[in-house]
Design a protein around this motif. Sequence first.
Motif, PDB file in Angstrom:
ATOM      1  N   LEU A 169      -9.532  19.642 -41.305  1.00  8.92           N
ATOM      2  CA  LEU A 169     -10.458  20.718 -40.936  1.00  8.92           C
ATOM      3  C   LEU A 169     -11.891  20.197 -40.850  1.00  8.92           C
ATOM      4  O   LEU A 169     -12.694  20.688 -40.038  1.00  8.92           O
ATOM      5  N   ASP A 170     -12.216  19.199 -41.663  1.00  6.27           N
ATOM      6  CA  ASP A 170     -13.539  18.576 -41.568  1.00  6.27           C
ATOM      7  C   ASP A 170     -13.697  17.870 -40.219  1.00  6.27           C
ATOM      8  O   ASP A 170     -14.785  17.881 -39.619  1.00  6.27           O
ATOM      9  N   ASP A 171     -12.608  17.256 -39.763  1.00  3.11           N
ATOM     10  CA  ASP A 171     -12.644  16.611 -38.445  1.00  3.11           C
ATOM     11  C   ASP A 171     -12.878  17.639 -37.345  1.00  3.11           C
ATOM     12  O   ASP A 171     -13.542  17.357 -36.345  1.00  3.11           O
ATOM     13  N   LEU A 172     -12.331  18.828 -37.531  1.00  2.00           N
ATOM     14  CA  LEU A 172     -12.522  19.892 -36.546  1.00  2.00           C
ATOM     15  C   LEU A 172     -13.991  20.306 -36.482  1.00  2.00           C
ATOM     16  O   LEU A 172     -14.526  20.588 -35.405  1.00  2.00           O
ATOM     17  N   THR A 173     -14.647  20.315 -37.644  1.00  5.68           N
ATOM     18  CA  THR A 173     -16.082  20.607 -37.689  1.00  5.68           C
ATOM     19  C   THR A 173     -16.862  19.542 -36.927  1.00  5.68           C
ATOM     20  O   THR A 173     -17.812  19.842 -36.187  1.00  5.68           O
ATOM     21  N   THR A 174     -16.453  18.285 -37.105  1.00  8.79           N
ATOM     22  CA  THR A 174     -17.091  17.187 -36.379  1.00  8.79           C
ATOM     23  C   THR A 174     -16.842  17.303 -34.882  1.00  8.79           C
ATOM     24  O   THR A 174     -17.729  17.020 -34.065  1.00  8.79           O
ATOM     25  N   PHE A 175     -15.635  17.720 -34.520  1.00 14.12           N
ATOM     26  CA  PHE A 175     -15.277  17.941 -33.115  1.00 14.12           C
ATOM     27  C   PHE A 175     -16.229  18.949 -32.473  1.00 14.12           C
ATOM     28  O   PHE A 175     -16.728  18.735 -31.366  1.00 14.12           O
ATOM     29  N   LYS A 176     -16.502  20.036 -33.196  1.00 15.21           N
ATOM     30  CA  LYS A 176     -17.432  21.046 -32.667  1.00 15.21           C
ATOM     31  C   LYS A 176     -18.844  20.493 -32.590  1.00 15.21           C
ATOM     32  O   LYS A 176     -19.582  20.757 -31.633  1.00 15.21           O
ATOM     33  N   PHE A 177     -19.237  19.721 -33.580  1.00 17.32           N
ATOM     34  CA  PHE A 177     -20.581  19.127 -33.591  1.00 17.32           C
ATOM     35  C   PHE A 177     -20.791  18.246 -32.358  1.00 17.32           C
ATOM     36  O   PHE A 177     -21.820  18.345 -31.675  1.00 17.32           O
ATOM     37  N   ILE A 178     -19.819  17.408 -32.055  1.00 17.37           N
ATOM     38  CA  ILE A 178     -19.924  16.535 -30.888  1.00 17.37           C
ATOM     39  C   ILE A 178     -19.986  17.363 -29.605  1.00 17.37           C
ATOM     40  O   ILE A 178     -20.773  17.073 -28.692  1.00 17.37           O
ATOM     41  N   SER A 179     -19.171  18.399 -29.541  1.00 19.50           N
ATOM     42  CA  SER A 179     -19.150  19.260 -28.358  1.00 19.50           C
ATOM     43  C   SER A 179     -20.505  19.926 -28.154  1.00 19.50           C
ATOM     44  O   SER A 179     -21.022  19.994 -27.018  1.00 19.50           O
ATOM     45  N   ASP A 180     -21.082  20.432 -29.245  1.00 16.44           N
ATOM     46  CA  ASP A 180     -22.388  21.084 -29.154  1.00 16.44           C
ATOM     47  C   ASP A 180     -23.479  20.103 -28.720  1.00 16.44           C
ATOM     48  O   ASP A 180     -24.352  20.427 -27.906  1.00 16.44           O
ATOM     49  N   GLU A 181     -23.417  18.894 -29.275  1.00 19.18           N
ATOM     50  CA  GLU A 181     -24.453  17.897 -29.019  1.00 19.18           C
ATOM     51  C   GLU A 181     -24.346  17.282 -27.629  1.00 19.18           C
ATOM     52  O   GLU A 181     -25.365  17.006 -26.988  1.00 19.18           O
ATOM     53  N   ARG A 182     -23.126  17.045 -27.168  1.00 22.97           N
ATOM     54  CA  ARG A 182     -22.930  16.251 -25.966  1.00 22.97           C
ATOM     55  C   ARG A 182     -22.512  17.034 -24.720  1.00 22.97           C
ATOM     56  O   ARG A 182     -22.671  16.539 -23.605  1.00 22.97           O
ATOM     57  N   LEU A 183     -21.964  18.239 -24.916  1.00 20.38           N
ATOM     58  CA  LEU A 183     -21.394  18.959 -23.776  1.00 20.38           C
ATOM     59  C   LEU A 183     -22.066  20.291 -23.477  1.00 20.38           C
ATOM     60  O   LEU A 183     -22.199  20.673 -22.310  1.00 20.38           O
ATOM     61  N   VAL A 184     -22.461  21.032 -24.519  1.00 23.58           N
ATOM     62  CA  VAL A 184     -23.108  22.332 -24.300  1.00 23.58           C
ATOM     63  C   VAL A 184     -24.439  22.125 -23.566  1.00 23.58           C
ATOM     64  O   VAL A 184     -25.218  21.231 -23.899  1.00 23.58           O
ATOM     65  N   GLY A 185     -24.680  22.945 -22.563  1.00 21.86           N
ATOM     66  CA  GLY A 185     -25.900  22.834 -21.761  1.00 21.86           C
ATOM     67  C   GLY A 185     -25.723  22.009 -20.507  1.00 21.86           C
ATOM     68  O   GLY A 185     -26.633  21.923 -19.683  1.00 21.86           O
TER      69      GLY A 185
END
Length: 349
Positions: A169-185
């Motif tokens: 589940l911690d990896d899933l949090t990291t997955f979202k972090f990367i998505s927010d940083e690199r893909l959103v916008g």
Amino acid sequence: MITKRQQQILNLIISLYTQTHKAVGSKALMSSINASSATIRNDMKSLETLGFIQKEHTSSGRVPSVTGYKYFVENFLKPGKLDNNDVYQVMKRFDGEFYKLDTLYQQAAQILSDMTGFSTFILNVSLKYQILSKFDIVQLDSHSAMAVMTLDSGLVKTMQFSLPRSMTLDDLTTFKFISDERLVGKRILDIHYSLLTEIPQVAQKYFVVTTDVLQLFDHVFSDLFKENLISAGRQNLLEYSDDVVSLYKILMDDEAIIHEIRDMVSDDEIRSVKFDSSLTENHQISKNITLMTQQFVVPYRGLGTLALMGPVDLDYQKVVSTMDLVAKILTMKLSDYYRYLDGNHYEVI
């Protein structure tokens, strides 16, 4: 290419034929053309030589050819005034509040299909202009979750997935972090490029084993790259072709229809008509089907596209006028929808 009187004759033949579907003779034109019957016949012969009209075997009258329709559409076709009752019916059916974008588009497609009797389609703003504005992950249980992707066009896409065994589940949090940083916008097409180039390098910094992570990225975001084709009345067109099986296959091929519509649409032209569609070029129905498009404004997002597929001998004036009206009212309803969306931040899923 043709004289002014020949233009008038061609326009009248097309107008009369689309109303009656009967061959038009010179006598039927005399009340509208200031010329003798012999002169009109000579002009009709010239139009026939040019390939704009053709003789039916069962009568001495003439009917428009595909070339004639094409010339008419390219040179004379403009939206006209609709019957007041038609305008009222369109506006009445758009009445009410729409809280989902697809629901609004589906209603517009259905209205256009019902008003014309043909097959209709709607595409949202092209993916190359849409931006991923928000990315959320909703945990469903200890082994599964759902990604919620919100586009700036108002469209919301969801993707349910199972958490790979190698991921916590911690990896899933990291997955979202990367998505927010690199893909959103980013624009959708840029996200596709990032998943191939940037994300594999970033994943190596956060995960020891990247195979499952990269597969999850591909799975979660795969639906972003698929355009959604809204349609109504697909079966309506079947009665206009003898090759029903081939036409049915075409009408059920969303990917091919999307490609054809996108290929027709231009930022420089609000509407376009295609008679030699590549959708039908390999079938006997190729000379009997026409595809029309009309763009509409999606406020502050870009341009969407209305499309209609019908027989070549349809009433172009009425169809174009109806498409124009639906496009204008749809833009008005989209303005209301985005005001609601901007005030509530989320589309109702």
